[in-house]
Motif scaffolding. Structure first.
Motif, mmCIF file in Angstrom:
data_model
loop_
_atom_site.group_PDB
_atom_site.id
_atom_site.type_symbol
_atom_site.label_atom_id
_atom_site.label_comp_id
_atom_site.label_asym_id
_atom_site.label_seq_id
_atom_site.Cartn_x
_atom_site.Cartn_y
_atom_site.Cartn_z
ATOM 1 N N MET A 7 -13.003 -51.246 63.948
ATOM 2 C CA MET A 7 -14.238 -51.824 63.399
ATOM 3 C C MET A 7 -14.584 -51.258 62.023
ATOM 4 O O MET A 7 -15.268 -51.899 61.241
ATOM 5 C CB MET A 7 -15.408 -51.604 64.361
ATOM 6 N N SER A 8 -14.097 -50.055 61.721
ATOM 7 C CA SER A 8 -14.414 -49.417 60.435
ATOM 8 C C SER A 8 -13.255 -49.459 59.453
ATOM 9 O O SER A 8 -13.349 -48.909 58.357
ATOM 10 C CB SER A 8 -14.844 -47.967 60.677
ATOM 11 N N ASP A 9 -12.125 -50.057 59.843
ATOM 12 C CA ASP A 9 -10.975 -50.247 58.948
ATOM 13 C C ASP A 9 -10.311 -48.959 58.460
ATOM 14 O O ASP A 9 -10.033 -48.816 57.272
ATOM 15 C CB ASP A 9 -11.378 -51.098 57.743
ATOM 16 N N TYR A 10 -10.048 -48.014 59.345
ATOM 17 C CA TYR A 10 -9.322 -46.818 58.955
ATOM 18 C C TYR A 10 -8.546 -46.280 60.156
ATOM 19 O O TYR A 10 -8.791 -46.653 61.294
ATOM 20 C CB TYR A 10 -10.261 -45.723 58.428
ATOM 21 N N ALA A 11 -7.621 -45.393 59.871
ATOM 22 C CA ALA A 11 -6.927 -44.624 60.903
ATOM 23 C C ALA A 11 -7.071 -43.160 60.510
ATOM 24 O O ALA A 11 -7.311 -42.844 59.336
ATOM 25 C CB ALA A 11 -5.459 -45.016 60.975
ATOM 26 N N THR A 12 -6.942 -42.270 61.469
ATOM 27 C CA THR A 12 -6.995 -40.840 61.164
ATOM 28 C C THR A 12 -6.341 -40.064 62.293
ATOM 29 O O THR A 12 -6.056 -40.603 63.357
ATOM 30 C CB THR A 12 -8.443 -40.351 60.938
ATOM 31 N N ILE A 13 -6.126 -38.807 62.032
ATOM 32 C CA ILE A 13 -5.629 -37.881 63.038
ATOM 33 C C ILE A 13 -6.765 -36.913 63.330
ATOM 34 O O ILE A 13 -7.363 -36.349 62.410
ATOM 35 C CB ILE A 13 -4.364 -37.157 62.544
ATOM 36 N N GLY A 28 -3.423 -50.134 55.382
ATOM 37 C CA GLY A 28 -3.315 -51.564 55.621
ATOM 38 C C GLY A 28 -4.683 -52.123 55.947
ATOM 39 O O GLY A 28 -5.708 -51.463 55.791
ATOM 40 N N GLU A 29 -4.675 -53.353 56.449
ATOM 41 C CA GLU A 29 -5.916 -54.030 56.798
ATOM 42 C C GLU A 29 -6.025 -54.148 58.319
ATOM 43 O O GLU A 29 -5.094 -54.594 58.979
ATOM 44 C CB GLU A 29 -5.919 -55.422 56.167
ATOM 45 N N LYS A 30 -7.126 -53.759 58.880
ATOM 46 C CA LYS A 30 -7.456 -53.842 60.299
ATOM 47 C C LYS A 30 -6.493 -53.057 61.192
ATOM 48 O O LYS A 30 -5.605 -53.610 61.828
ATOM 49 C CB LYS A 30 -7.519 -55.290 60.784
ATOM 50 N N PRO A 31 -6.684 -51.724 61.264
ATOM 51 C CA PRO A 31 -5.887 -50.958 62.224
ATOM 52 C C PRO A 31 -6.232 -51.422 63.631
ATOM 53 O O PRO A 31 -7.397 -51.572 63.974
ATOM 54 C CB PRO A 31 -6.343 -49.519 61.976
#
Length: 88
Positions: A7-13, A28-31
């Motif tokens: 929903m927030s358009d990011y990925a993280t560890i 990219g767009e929409k993880p």
């Protein structure tokens, strides 16, 4: 932990010990989905809007590779293949 913030358009560890998030990654767009590699070295993230899957290093949080996929890649189960089944 490998996290896809759809929903927030990011990925993280995220650290399991401290629950602190690493840098927000926008490769990219929409993880859509995330999972770790069997050896625990990489975080795989599918980007449904960009039709690709990225591999991020748990050590650095940076992308170490990506592959273009078909329309809207989704869940990614990982597995192990016995290489003896392949011809030499």
């Amino acid at each position: 932990m490998c996290v896809a913030g759809t929903m927030s358009d990011y990925a993280t560890i995220v650290s399991r010990d401290t629950l602190a998030a690493g840098p927000l990654v926008t490769l990219g767009e929409k993880p859509y989905w995330s999972t770790r590699s069997n050896d625990g070295r990489y975080c795989f993230v599918s980007w449904s809007g960009s039709d690709k899957v990225s591999a991020m290093s748990f050590d650095t949080g940076l992308e170490v590779g990506s592959a273009m996929m078909g329309d809207h890649p989704q869940r990614m189960p990982t597995g192990v293949v016995d290489t003896s089944i392949f011809a030499n």
